[in-house]
Design an enzyme around this catalytic site. Structure first.
Site, mmCIF file in Angstrom:
data_model
loop_
_atom_site.group_PDB
_atom_site.id
_atom_site.type_symbol
_atom_site.label_atom_id
_atom_site.label_comp_id
_atom_site.label_asym_id
_atom_site.label_seq_id
_atom_site.Cartn_x
_atom_site.Cartn_y
_atom_site.Cartn_z
ATOM 1 N N GLY A 68 0.818 -1.214 0.000
ATOM 2 C CA GLY A 68 0.000 0.000 0.000
ATOM 3 C C GLY A 68 0.849 1.260 0.000
ATOM 4 N N THR A 69 1.930 1.238 0.741
ATOM 5 C CA THR A 69 2.783 2.436 0.819
ATOM 6 C C THR A 69 3.318 2.786 -0.561
ATOM 7 O OG1 THR A 69 3.384 1.851 3.076
ATOM 8 C CG2 THR A 69 4.852 3.397 1.939
ATOM 9 N N CYS A 317 0.451 0.132 12.089
ATOM 10 C CA CYS A 317 1.442 -0.127 11.040
ATOM 11 C C CYS A 317 2.477 0.981 10.951
ATOM 12 C CB CYS A 317 0.794 -0.396 9.690
ATOM 13 S SG CYS A 317 -0.612 0.596 9.338
#
Ligand code: PLP
Length: 378
Positions: A68-69, A317
């Site tokens: 996702g990053t 996270c």
């Protein structure tokens, strides 16, 4: 250990595990022309079709990334590098993968206010858009917040930005597989996803981009992913990602998960003076974020761990180091309240008993720390 931390990482779905084991036996590079390579290619392309299908898109607009990053970074950096005179609109709701980039000082930005209910303040957005002087707006607005679970008014925000011929990036990492997602209905130009929030493996994700949306590759090399994201594809991870999203069915799973959350929150509300965040709005079905002032988030996580429950304080996270939630502060919570917040997230493998058991364990721990916060009940 009863796992109630799905927003950090969802447990691997058996379907994903099985698909990954199969992919492990394909020992070839998907760019190779021999038959083993072609088999790897077929696996990647059928995964792309599956993931495109889940968000209502064409498969060719899906680009695999390392998570996702990276999907967020590719959308943002790739778009901002191509748009002339861009102004990036964002808010404190965004995950650090987006917010820290916005605050890096490298871009012209406008920070949009957040309402106490946990959504972006669209009036503030409209006002800030009005003050543009010929520049092109680029908006980042996540679909569901990782801490509160609150669903954001993405389609409405898009409509505002379109008036100025702007573009919209949506971080849907928490939403995909938990609620139905359709890029067409949202009207966005870029949408980021991550496998490990869906019950797939960690370290793989994808970016969907509207055909024709500006996107400058950020990683140069062998030309994989139509040269948008060079680097040999993570075949095993991609296979697991696709199997996880295919196995998830928000329409079927959400009512059961939402009921668990409701059991949990009702038990807390009946016994203690707990502040819930974002509970008056539509949220991800399994997410509950709440605080009991004075009972520090980290202390709660440790107490719950000792009692056999995995939960999170703030944004797990990005943690390791403790920093007070910028999301809760932006919603107007005091420092003391925000640092006493806990996030519980149920998901596909949670069982009905988990909710009541967690509520009882939490109430027991909270009563020791802060008995005055308990209502006089029989
Ligand atoms: N965006 C949101 C909303 C998230 O919750 C997370 C992870 O928690 C990310 C992005 C980062 O995704 P990844 O861990 O795949 O890099």
């Amino acid at each position: 250990m009863t796992y109630c931390d799905y927003n950090a990482t969802a447990p691997l779905r058996p379907e994903a595990r099985e698909a990954m084991l199969l992919a492990m036996d394909v020992q070839a590079n998907a760019s190779s022309v021999h038959s083993a390579g072609r088999r790897a290619r077929r696996m990647i392309e059928s995964a792309r079709t599956a993931i495109g299908g889940v968000i209502g898109s064409r498969s060719e607009d899906v680009v695999f990334t390392s998570g996702g990053t990276e999907a967020n970074a590719l959308a943002i950096l790739g778009a901002l590098a191509k748009i002339e005179h861009a102004v990036w609109f964002y808010s404190d709701l965004e995950h650090p993968a987006v917010r820290d980039l916005a605050m890096s000082g490298r871009f012209e930005t406008r920070r949009v206010a957040v309402l106490p209910n946990g959504t972006m303040d669209l009036e503030d957005l409209a006002q800030k858009l009005q003050s543009l002087d010929g520049q092109t707006p680029f908006l980042s607005l996540m679909l569901a917040n990782n801490e509160t679970g609150v669903i954001q008014p993405v389609a409405k925000a898009c409509a505002l930005v379109r008036k100025y011929d702007g573009l919209v990036h949506c971080d849907a990492v928490q939403a995909v597989s938990k609620i139905p997602v359709s890029v067409g209905m949202l009207g966005v130009d870029y949408l980021a996803m991550s496998a490990h929030k869906c019950g797939g493996p960690q370290g793989v994700g994808a970016l969907w981009h509207r055909a024709g949306a500006p996107l400058l590759p950020q990683q140069i090399g062998g030309g994989q992913e139509k040269s948008i994201r060079s680097g040999t594809e993570n075949l095993i991870g991609i296979a697991g990602f696709a199997a996880a999203v295919e196995a998830s069915d928000p329409y079927k799973e959400a009512p059961r998960i939402e009921k668990m959350r409701s059991v949990f929150e009702t038990a807390l509300k009946q016994a203690a003076r707990v502040t819930f965040f974002g509970d008056h709005l539509e949220r991800l079905p399994g997410t509950s974020c709440f605080a009991l002032e004075g009972f520090k988030g980290e202390t709660q996580v440790m107490a719950m761990d000792l009692a056999g429950f995995a939960v999170s304080s703030g944004s797990a996270c990005s943690s390791g180091k403790v920093r007070t939630s910028s999301v809760l502060l932006a919603m107007g919570a005091s420092d003391a309240l925000a640092s006493s917040a806990l996030r519980v997230s149920f998901g596909w493998r949670s069982e009905a008993e988990d909710a009541q058991a967690l509520a009882e364990a939490w109430l027991k721990a909270a009563r020791r720390v802060s008995s005055h916060a308990f209502k006089e009940i029989a």
